[in-house]
Design an enzyme around this catalytic site. Structure first.
Site, PDB file in Angstrom:
ATOM      1  N   HIS A  94      -3.388  -5.158   0.828  1.00 29.37           N
ATOM      2  CA  HIS A  94      -2.905  -5.508   2.164  1.00 29.37           C
ATOM      3  C   HIS A  94      -2.910  -7.026   2.349  1.00 29.37           C
ATOM      4  CE1 HIS A  94      -2.791  -1.504   4.158  1.00 29.37           C
ATOM      5  NE2 HIS A  94      -3.692  -1.203   3.235  1.00 29.37           N
ATOM      6  N   CYS A 152       0.847  -1.205   0.000  1.00 32.99           N
ATOM      7  CA  CYS A 152       0.000   0.000   0.000  1.00 32.99           C
ATOM      8  C   CYS A 152       0.885   1.260   0.000  1.00 32.99           C
ATOM      9  CB  CYS A 152      -0.973  -0.036   1.175  1.00 32.99           C
ATOM     10  SG  CYS A 152      -2.370   1.105   0.996  1.00 32.99           S
ATOM     11  N   GLU A 202      -1.315  -8.746   4.433  1.00 29.46           N
ATOM     12  CA  GLU A 202      -1.216  -9.098   5.854  1.00 29.46           C
ATOM     13  C   GLU A 202      -2.582  -9.221   6.533  1.00 29.46           C
ATOM     14  OE1 GLU A 202      -1.484  -4.618   5.901  1.00 29.46           O
ATOM     15  OE2 GLU A 202      -0.650  -6.177   4.598  1.00 29.46           O
TER      16      GLU A 202
END
Length: 231
Positions: free
Chosen positions: A205, A92, A207
């Protein structure tokens, strides 16, 4: 037995804790010897640090952090002087700082590292209330198959105030890792994850997903760079 090397996550903002959790699972599952580090100070940028994740978050906060103790200049020096080059992955906002060109920069300018031959548009996918999740196409077999628990050709992309990759400079050996299809205003398909040399970056993202393949790919890339032939 291999020497233990460090992999760091820039711990100034964003979902750095989620990155660390994902890395912990990958390192354990692949039975690799890495020490995971929360990078908060430029003194931690040394030759033992073999990989670094720059997570998403507010670009203003990132600018402030980079300006402390000349962190940005020391980060660039670490990236350029360490041999072999460390692997750096931006997610990002991390994509923005690794891009060679940025459109619609924040007021007052955007501190940048550069190195990725791409043009990125800040907040291309809209504000927080425009966040979305969409299936992405994974384009490389080594990414699809880098983690033993999922072999799907797709990945759940989570986009939160995400930048968009507007252009890739030709003849710079930029490799597209994942594409998004059917989003208005972008080519169909459109690159949302890329790598070039020791750099990786993505608009979304990973994660925040339960799919750990991007983290596994990053860890394997660090190991291949540091110890060729081990994987």
């Amino acid at each position: 037995m291999l020497n233990i090397m460090n992999i760091g996550v820039l711990a100034c903002q964003g979902a750095f804790a989620e990155h660390l959790v994902a890395l912990k699972h990958v390192v354990q599952d692949l039975e690799l010897s890495f020490h995971l580090v929360e990078v908060r100070d430029s003194s931690q940028l040394d030759s033992d640090l073999r990989g670094l994740i720059i997570p998403g978050g507010e670009s203003t906060t990132l600018n402030i952090f980079f300006g402390q103790e000349a962190f940005l200049s020391k980060l660039k020096q670490w990236m350029c002087s360490t041999n072999p080059p460390p692997v750096v992955w931006g997610t990002c906002a991390g994509l923005i700082v690794l891009s060679d060109q940025v459109e619609h920069e924040k007021t007052g300018g955007q501190l940048e590292i550069g190195g990725l031959a791409v043009t990125t548009s800040r907040n291309f996918f809209g504000r927080q209330n425009k966040s979305f999740e969409q299936k992405l196409d994974l384009l490389t077999e080594d990414l699809v198959e880098c983690y033993p628990y999922d072999k799907s050709p797709n990945f759940p992309g989570i986009f939160i105030r995400a930048p968009g990759i507007q252009a890739i400079k030709p003849s710079q050996n930029v490799r597209v890792l994942a594409e998004l299809r059917g989003y208005p205003g972008l080519p169909n398909p459109s690159a949302v994850a890329v790598e070039q040399g020791s750099l990786m970056a993505c608009s979304f993202h990973p994660e925040l997903s339960k799919d750990l393949r991007f983290h596994a790919y990053f860890v394997r890339k660090v190991l291949k760079s540091s110890l060729p032939g081990k994987l």
